[in-house]
Design a protein around this motif. Structure first.
Motif, PDB file in Angstrom:
ATOM      1  N   GLN A 195       0.847  -1.178   0.000  1.00 20.69           N
ATOM      2  CA  GLN A 195       0.000   0.000   0.000  1.00 20.69           C
ATOM      3  C   GLN A 195       0.884   1.231   0.000  1.00 20.69           C
ATOM      4  OE1 GLN A 195      -2.395  -0.679   3.493  1.00 20.69           O
ATOM      5  NE2 GLN A 195      -3.946  -1.749   2.299  1.00 20.69           N
ATOM      6  N   PRO A 235      -1.046   7.787  -2.761  1.00 17.27           N
ATOM      7  CA  PRO A 235      -1.354   8.121  -4.149  1.00 17.27           C
ATOM      8  C   PRO A 235      -0.674   9.404  -4.620  1.00 17.27           C
ATOM      9  CG  PRO A 235      -3.218   8.659  -2.766  1.00 17.27           C
ATOM     10  CD  PRO A 235      -2.210   7.957  -1.900  1.00 17.27           C
ATOM     11  N   ILE A 260      -3.130   3.322  -2.792  1.00 15.48           N
ATOM     12  CA  ILE A 260      -2.907   2.489  -3.969  1.00 15.48           C
ATOM     13  C   ILE A 260      -2.187   1.211  -3.567  1.00 15.48           C
ATOM     14  CG2 ILE A 260      -1.696   2.350  -6.176  1.00 15.48           C
ATOM     15  CD1 ILE A 260      -2.077   5.345  -6.472  1.00 15.48           C
ATOM     16  N   ALA A 301       0.254  -1.217  -4.948  1.00 13.55           N
ATOM     17  CA  ALA A 301       1.196  -1.132  -6.057  1.00 13.55           C
ATOM     18  C   ALA A 301       2.355  -2.095  -5.854  1.00 13.55           C
ATOM     19  CB  ALA A 301       1.739   0.295  -6.173  1.00 13.55           C
TER      20      ALA A 301
END
Length: 82
Positions: A26, A29, A60, A62
């Motif tokens: 996590q 953003p 996000i 990612a």
């Protein structure tokens, strides 16, 4: 036509394998930093970024490459505004 279907099957297998092998994390953003903590003890569902002070409920998931790209974009914008 059969060759195209076989190629699509191979692509789907590679994507599935790639998704399984990527470690997701996590990240913020705004800046891509993984240094997040729950604001107000997680009661409100808000995250706070230690790096850029972002506060919000949106984060996000990612992989390392995506986080690196977000950080690069953030650093580029920070230099342009300074």
């Amino acid at each position: 036509m059969d060759a195209d279907l076989e190629d699509m099957d191979e692509i789907e297998k590679l994507v599935a394998e790639d998704d399984d092998s990527e470690e997701m994390m996590q990240v913020c953003p705004v800046c891509g930093s993984p240094d997040l903590y729950y604001e107000t003890g997680g009661v409100e569902g808000l995250y706070h970024c230690k790096y850029c002070d972002y506060i919000g409920s949106f984060i996000i998931d990612a992989n390392e490459e995506m986080a690196r790209m977000i950080r690069k974009e953030y650093d580029s914008e920070a230099r342009n505004t300074a």
